[in-house]
Design a protein around this motif. Structure first.
Motif, PDB file in Angstrom:
ATOM      1  N   VAL A  35       0.839  -1.196   0.000  1.00 27.79           N
ATOM      2  CA  VAL A  35       0.000   0.000   0.000  1.00 27.79           C
ATOM      3  C   VAL A  35       0.876   1.250   0.000  1.00 27.79           C
ATOM      4  O   VAL A  35       0.583   2.227  -0.703  1.00 27.79           O
ATOM      5  CB  VAL A  35      -0.953  -0.016   1.217  1.00 27.79           C
ATOM      6  N   ASP A  36       1.959   1.224   0.773  1.00 29.45           N
ATOM      7  CA  ASP A  36       2.869   2.368   0.789  1.00 29.45           C
ATOM      8  C   ASP A  36       3.435   2.640  -0.609  1.00 29.45           C
ATOM      9  O   ASP A  36       3.515   3.799  -1.045  1.00 29.45           O
ATOM     10  CB  ASP A  36       4.034   2.110   1.752  1.00 29.45           C
ATOM     11  N   ALA A  37       3.835   1.572  -1.310  1.00 27.37           N
ATOM     12  CA  ALA A  37       4.386   1.731  -2.657  1.00 27.37           C
ATOM     13  C   ALA A  37       3.336   2.285  -3.616  1.00 27.37           C
ATOM     14  O   ALA A  37       3.627   3.139  -4.462  1.00 27.37           O
ATOM     15  CB  ALA A  37       4.919   0.392  -3.168  1.00 27.37           C
ATOM     16  N   TRP A  38       2.104   1.805  -3.484  1.00 25.10           N
ATOM     17  CA  TRP A  38       1.012   2.296  -4.339  1.00 25.10           C
ATOM     18  C   TRP A  38       0.721   3.767  -4.047  1.00 25.10           C
ATOM     19  O   TRP A  38       0.487   4.551  -4.972  1.00 25.10           O
ATOM     20  CB  TRP A  38      -0.221   1.434  -4.099  1.00 25.10           C
ATOM     21  N   LEU A  39       0.765   4.143  -2.796  1.00 23.83           N
ATOM     22  CA  LEU A  39       0.516   5.535  -2.426  1.00 23.83           C
ATOM     23  C   LEU A  39       1.619   6.452  -2.940  1.00 23.83           C
ATOM     24  O   LEU A  39       1.358   7.612  -3.281  1.00 23.83           O
ATOM     25  CB  LEU A  39       0.392   5.664  -0.905  1.00 23.83           C
ATOM     26  N   ARG A  40       2.839   5.956  -3.003  1.00 28.16           N
ATOM     27  CA  ARG A  40       3.923   6.768  -3.563  1.00 28.16           C
ATOM     28  C   ARG A  40       3.749   6.953  -5.065  1.00 28.16           C
ATOM     29  O   ARG A  40       4.139   7.987  -5.624  1.00 28.16           O
ATOM     30  CB  ARG A  40       5.282   6.118  -3.274  1.00 28.16           C
ATOM     31  N   TRP A  41       3.159   5.947  -5.731  1.00 24.25           N
ATOM     32  CA  TRP A  41       2.950   6.042  -7.179  1.00 24.25           C
ATOM     33  C   TRP A  41       1.744   6.909  -7.524  1.00 24.25           C
ATOM     34  O   TRP A  41       1.747   7.611  -8.536  1.00 24.25           O
ATOM     35  CB  TRP A  41       2.751   4.639  -7.758  1.00 24.25           C
ATOM     36  N   ALA A  69     -10.198  -2.859  -0.079  1.00 21.97           N
ATOM     37  CA  ALA A  69      -9.441  -1.607  -0.077  1.00 21.97           C
ATOM     38  C   ALA A  69     -10.336  -0.389  -0.243  1.00 21.97           C
ATOM     39  O   ALA A  69      -9.877   0.744  -0.083  1.00 21.97           O
ATOM     40  CB  ALA A  69      -8.397  -1.630  -1.192  1.00 21.97           C
ATOM     41  N   GLY A  70     -11.613  -0.600  -0.588  1.00 21.79           N
ATOM     42  CA  GLY A  70     -12.527   0.509  -0.770  1.00 21.79           C
ATOM     43  C   GLY A  70     -12.424   1.166  -2.122  1.00 21.79           C
ATOM     44  O   GLY A  70     -12.860   2.313  -2.288  1.00 21.79           O
ATOM     45  N   LEU A 109      -8.916   3.812   5.026  1.00 21.81           N
ATOM     46  CA  LEU A 109      -9.018   5.259   5.206  1.00 21.81           C
ATOM     47  C   LEU A 109      -7.918   5.994   4.453  1.00 21.81           C
ATOM     48  O   LEU A 109      -8.179   6.980   3.756  1.00 21.81           O
ATOM     49  CB  LEU A 109      -8.980   5.618   6.698  1.00 21.81           C
ATOM     50  N   ARG A 110      -6.686   5.521   4.556  1.00 26.54           N
ATOM     51  CA  ARG A 110      -5.621   6.245   3.858  1.00 26.54           C
ATOM     52  C   ARG A 110      -5.669   6.006   2.353  1.00 26.54           C
ATOM     53  O   ARG A 110      -5.284   6.871   1.571  1.00 26.54           O
ATOM     54  CB  ARG A 110      -4.246   5.903   4.427  1.00 26.54           C
ATOM     55  N   VAL A 130      -7.112   8.685  -2.817  1.00 28.25           N
ATOM     56  CA  VAL A 130      -7.948   8.762  -4.016  1.00 28.25           C
ATOM     57  C   VAL A 130      -8.663  10.115  -4.066  1.00 28.25           C
ATOM     58  O   VAL A 130      -8.746  10.752  -5.126  1.00 28.25           O
ATOM     59  CB  VAL A 130      -8.967   7.604  -4.044  1.00 28.25           C
ATOM     60  N   GLY A 131      -9.169  10.563  -2.931  1.00 29.54           N
ATOM     61  CA  GLY A 131      -9.833  11.850  -2.889  1.00 29.54           C
ATOM     62  C   GLY A 131      -8.900  13.011  -3.202  1.00 29.54           C
ATOM     63  O   GLY A 131      -9.311  14.018  -3.778  1.00 29.54           O
TER      64      GLY A 131
END
Length: 223
Positions: free
Chosen positions: A13-19, A47-48, A181-182, A187-188
């Motif tokens: 998830v951290d890697a995806w958030l960095r991308w 994951a929502g 949540l993160r 996404v928002g």
């Protein structure tokens, strides 16, 4: 295993958030065929990431989670399923013998997607990456055939591997609930504004289909 999975999912998830901040809406034509990895994925539900989220955004996370499942199943197979492991080793050696392997070493955002875009009607491609890969595969000798007994034993081991993959997947979905949540916050912040901008631009183009500067609308003034 649970603690290890938690760490791996968090890192994915951290890697995806960095991308994600680098994501931009695609400008090329969409494909008709749905993505088998993402369509109806329980991982994306956990994951929502619903159907309103662009597929490229979903796919980047799906592939990263799939890598975790594949790694866990590979470890389980190497320890417990010798026949399946031998078959996989033979297939891996055959793959390495191919002279052209366009699907290897791709970034997660592109892994598993079709190699070529859909052709335009009446404008076929001179060649395709998938066609070149098929040509390279055709010259590599096929694997030796299995006996009926070996096929039955192999099917049993494949079933065990599938059951283990499903178990790992369910545990990962539980872990992903703690990251919703993160994920949704990102996404928002990065995705929804770009989607809203595209919709606003589309609305403007539908409201004013003719550019007043090109004189096209004047053709109908006398009607």
């Amino acid at each position: 295993m649970e603690r290890s999975l938690e760490t791996q999912v968090s890192q994915a998830v951290d890697a995806w958030l960095r991308w994600l901040p680098r994501w931009q809406p695609a400008t090329h034509r969409g494909r008709v065929a749905p993505c088998r990895l993402c369509l109806g994925s329980p991982v994306l539900s956990a994951a929502g990431l619903g159907a309103d989220v662009p597929h490229a955004v979903q796919h980047g996370l799906s592939v990263r989670i799939k890598t975790i499942v594949d790694r866990a199943v590979a470890e389980y197979t190497s320890r417990n399923l010798p026949m399946l492991q031998a078959e996989l080793d033979q297939q891996a050696a055959r793959n390495r013998a191919r002279s052209y392997r366009p699907t290897e070493d791709l970034e997660p955002e592109f892994e598993g997607l079709p190699l070529d875009p859909d052709p335009l009607p009446g404008a076929p491609f001179l060649f395709t990456l998938a066609g070149l890969a098929a040509e390279a595969d055709a010259v590599v000798p096929a694997l030796p055939p299995l006996t009926e007994e070996a096929k039955a034993a192999l099917r049993q081991e494949v079933g065990l591997a599938d059951d283990y993959a499903n178990m790992v997947g369910r545990e990962i979905c539980t872990v992903l609930l703690h990251h919703r949540l993160r994920i949704q916050s990102a996404v928002g912040e990065y995705v929804e504004p770009q989607v809203e901008a595209m919709l606003e631009e589309l609305t403007r183009s539908l409201d004013a289909p003719f550019d007043p500067r090109d004189g096209a609308s004047g053709e109908f003034d006398g009607l």
